[in-house]
Design an enzyme around this catalytic site. Sequence first.
Site, PDB file in Angstrom:
ATOM      1  N   ARG A 240       9.202   0.304  -9.910  1.00  0.00           N
ATOM      2  CA  ARG A 240       8.575   1.634  -9.929  1.00  0.00           C
ATOM      3  C   ARG A 240       9.558   2.727 -10.361  1.00  0.00           C
ATOM      4  O   ARG A 240       9.163   3.669 -11.032  1.00  0.00           O
ATOM      5  CB  ARG A 240       7.984   1.956  -8.561  1.00  0.00           C
ATOM      6  CG  ARG A 240       6.673   1.227  -8.366  1.00  0.00           C
ATOM      7  CD  ARG A 240       6.026   1.583  -7.068  1.00  0.00           C
ATOM      8  NE  ARG A 240       4.605   1.268  -7.129  1.00  0.00           N
ATOM      9  CZ  ARG A 240       3.820   1.246  -6.071  1.00  0.00           C
ATOM     10  NH1 ARG A 240       4.304   1.529  -4.884  1.00  0.00           N
ATOM     11  NH2 ARG A 240       2.541   0.962  -6.192  1.00  0.00           N
TER      12      ARG A 240
ATOM     13  N   LYS B 204      -8.687  -6.952   1.434  1.00  0.00           N
ATOM     14  CA  LYS B 204      -9.356  -5.695   1.790  1.00  0.00           C
ATOM     15  C   LYS B 204     -10.746  -5.592   1.163  1.00  0.00           C
ATOM     16  O   LYS B 204     -10.962  -4.864   0.203  1.00  0.00           O
ATOM     17  CB  LYS B 204      -8.502  -4.509   1.354  1.00  0.00           C
ATOM     18  CG  LYS B 204      -7.151  -4.443   2.038  1.00  0.00           C
ATOM     19  CD  LYS B 204      -6.433  -3.155   1.692  1.00  0.00           C
ATOM     20  CE  LYS B 204      -4.939  -3.283   1.813  1.00  0.00           C
ATOM     21  NZ  LYS B 204      -4.263  -3.382   0.525  1.00  0.00           N
TER      22      LYS B 204
ATOM     23  N   GLY C 217      -0.586  -4.337  -5.707  1.00  0.00           N
ATOM     24  CA  GLY C 217       0.777  -4.677  -5.320  1.00  0.00           C
ATOM     25  C   GLY C 217       1.018  -6.168  -5.183  1.00  0.00           C
ATOM     26  O   GLY C 217       2.015  -6.687  -5.689  1.00  0.00           O
TER      27      GLY C 217
ATOM     28  N   GLY D 204      -4.415   0.435  -5.806  1.00  0.00           N
ATOM     29  CA  GLY D 204      -5.566   1.265  -5.434  1.00  0.00           C
ATOM     30  C   GLY D 204      -5.910   2.223  -6.564  1.00  0.00           C
ATOM     31  O   GLY D 204      -7.087   2.416  -6.900  1.00  0.00           O
TER      32      GLY D 204
HETATM   33  P1  AMP Z   1      -5.083  -6.967  -0.883  1.00  0.00           P
HETATM   34  O1  AMP Z   1      -4.143  -5.859  -0.495  1.00  0.00           O
HETATM   35  O2  AMP Z   1      -6.498  -6.702  -0.577  1.00  0.00           O
HETATM   36  O3  AMP Z   1      -4.866  -7.392  -2.324  1.00  0.00           O
HETATM   37  O4  AMP Z   1      -4.677  -8.206   0.020  1.00  0.00           O
HETATM   38  C1  AMP Z   1      -3.467  -8.883  -0.125  1.00  0.00           C
HETATM   39  C2  AMP Z   1      -3.236  -9.741   1.075  1.00  0.00           C
HETATM   40  O5  AMP Z   1      -4.305 -10.641   1.226  1.00  0.00           O
HETATM   41  C3  AMP Z   1      -1.983 -10.579   0.986  1.00  0.00           C
HETATM   42  O6  AMP Z   1      -1.131 -10.239   2.032  1.00  0.00           O
HETATM   43  C4  AMP Z   1      -2.507 -11.998   1.133  1.00  0.00           C
HETATM   44  O7  AMP Z   1      -1.677 -12.834   1.884  1.00  0.00           O
HETATM   45  C5  AMP Z   1      -3.804 -11.789   1.845  1.00  0.00           C
HETATM   46  N1  AMP Z   1      -4.687 -12.948   1.685  1.00  0.00           N
HETATM   47  C6  AMP Z   1      -5.190 -13.444   0.562  1.00  0.00           C
HETATM   48  N2  AMP Z   1      -5.928 -14.536   0.799  1.00  0.00           N
HETATM   49  C7  AMP Z   1      -5.879 -14.752   2.152  1.00  0.00           C
HETATM   50  C8  AMP Z   1      -6.450 -15.711   3.015  1.00  0.00           C
HETATM   51  N3  AMP Z   1      -7.205 -16.707   2.550  1.00  0.00           N
HETATM   52  N4  AMP Z   1      -6.224 -15.569   4.340  1.00  0.00           N
HETATM   53  C9  AMP Z   1      -5.452 -14.579   4.802  1.00  0.00           C
HETATM   54  N5  AMP Z   1      -4.886 -13.639   4.026  1.00  0.00           N
HETATM   55  C10 AMP Z   1      -5.100 -13.720   2.717  1.00  0.00           C
END
Ligand code: AMP
Length: 397
Positions: free
Chosen positions: A39, A203, A353, A376
Site C-alpha cells: 500500500r 462476510k 485484502g 470494500g
Molecule cells: P472476507 O473478509 O469476507 O473476504 O473473509 C475472509 C476470511 O474468511 C478469511 O479470514 C478466511 O479464513 C475466512 N474463511 C473463508 N472460508 C472459510 C470457511 N470455510 N470457514 C471459516 N472461515 C473461512
Amino acid sequence: MSLKYVDEVNFKGKKVIARFDFNVPLAKDGSGKITDTTRIDMAMPTIKYILEHGASKLIMMSHLGRPKDGVKDAKYSLEPVAKYLATKLGQEVVLTESCTDKGIKNLIGLNATKLVLLENVRFHIEETKNDHEFAKTLAGYADFYVNDAFGTAHREHASTYEINAFFKNNNAAGFLMRQEIEALNKVVESPKHPFIAIVGGAKVADKIKIIEKLLVNVDKMIIGGAMAYPFLKAQGHNIGKSLCDAEDVDLARKILGSASAKKISLPIDHIVSDSTEGKGETINSKDIPSEKMGLDVGPKTMEYFRDTLKDAQTVLWNGPMGFFENKEFAKGTMEIAKILSNLKGAFTLVGGGDSVSAVQKAGLSDKMSHVSTGGGASLEYIEQGTLPGIKALKFGV
Ligand code: AMP
C-alpha cells in the site's frame, strides 16, 4: 464533471495535504515490522510527483488499523510507516504527535521541514464521525488537497470526505486512485464476456448487496469459502458446524429465488475438520457431517470451478475459498489464484485484502491484470459506480 488528477495540477510553491492508505499489516510480535509494504509502495508515484513538481510541503495523512473509540494506542502508531517512507524517499519524514498538535503549524513554517506525516488520523474520534471542525483543522495546514487513498474512499470520514469542503477547486485525486478507477471501470462499464465473478470469504451480510447486483451483470458466479454455506443450507443441505448466520441463510434464500440464481455455482464437495486448527478431511458430498465444519472446497469442486472458468474473458475475484490462514485449508484459494494466472487474454481483477494476500502468497500478483488495494472500496465501487471520497473530490461536499 471529470475527476481532476495530480498531473493536471501546478504544485509550484504549494503546501499540499494528501490522504493515503498506509494501513499496512504489521508483524504480530510487536516489533513494528511492516509485513507487506504494497500500500505504501503504490502511493509512491503520487508522493514523488507532488515533490518533484515544486510543492513546498507535503503533509501526509493516513489511518492504521482500528484504534478503539479514537483513542491513541501505540500499537497503531504510524512510526514504522514514517521510517519506511524516509528510507524510500531518502529524505527526513517528521511524524507528529497527533493530527492537532499545537506545534504543527510552526513545524510546517520551518524551511527545513518538507515532509510531514500526521500521526494516525483515527486517533481522533472526529475522523470517523466526519467532523467538520476536525476537517477544518487538517485543511488549515495546506493550500491544496490530494486524495490517493482508494482503499478508504468508500468511507465518509473527515480526511477523505469533509476536508473537501475547504478546498473547492483546489483538490485532486492521485495516480493510485486513477489506476484503481480505470481497472474497475473495465468491469463496471463494458466487461468482455463471459464475465465470471468469484465470491468467497466470510462476510456474507457485507457482500450480499454486491452479489445481487453482480448476478445481473455476470454470466456466472462462483461462490466458495464460508460464503457458500448459507446458500447450501438454504438449499436444504446439512452444513454441520460450518460458519453460518441464520440471517445470512435468509439472504441466500432470497438470492436463490431470483431469476439469476441459475448463474450460481456452489461447492459440490468439501474439506472439513473439527476446528480451524485441525487436519483436513475430504467429504465427497454436498452435505457435511453434523460434527464437522467445512473449511475449504473439495477436489471435485475445484474441477467444477476450473471448468466454469475456462472461457472467462473477465474475472472479478473477492474472498478466499476457505480458511486459507491454515495451509490445510488453503488449496482451493491457491488453485483459484493459479487458474486465474493461466487464463489467456482475460482481464482478471482481484480485490479484497484476503484474496490479495492469497495471490501474493502464491507469488502470482504479477500475473493478474489488476490487484486492488481496496477490498470494500472495490466492491462498493462496482455496486455504486463511484465512491463518497471520489464524489467529494469531484463535486465538493
Ligand atoms: P472476507 O473478509 O469476507 O473476504 O473473509 C475472509 C476470511 O474468511 C478469511 O479470514 C478466511 O479464513 C475466512 N474463511 C473463508 N472460508 C472459510 C470457511 N470455510 N470457514 C471459516 N472461515 C473461512
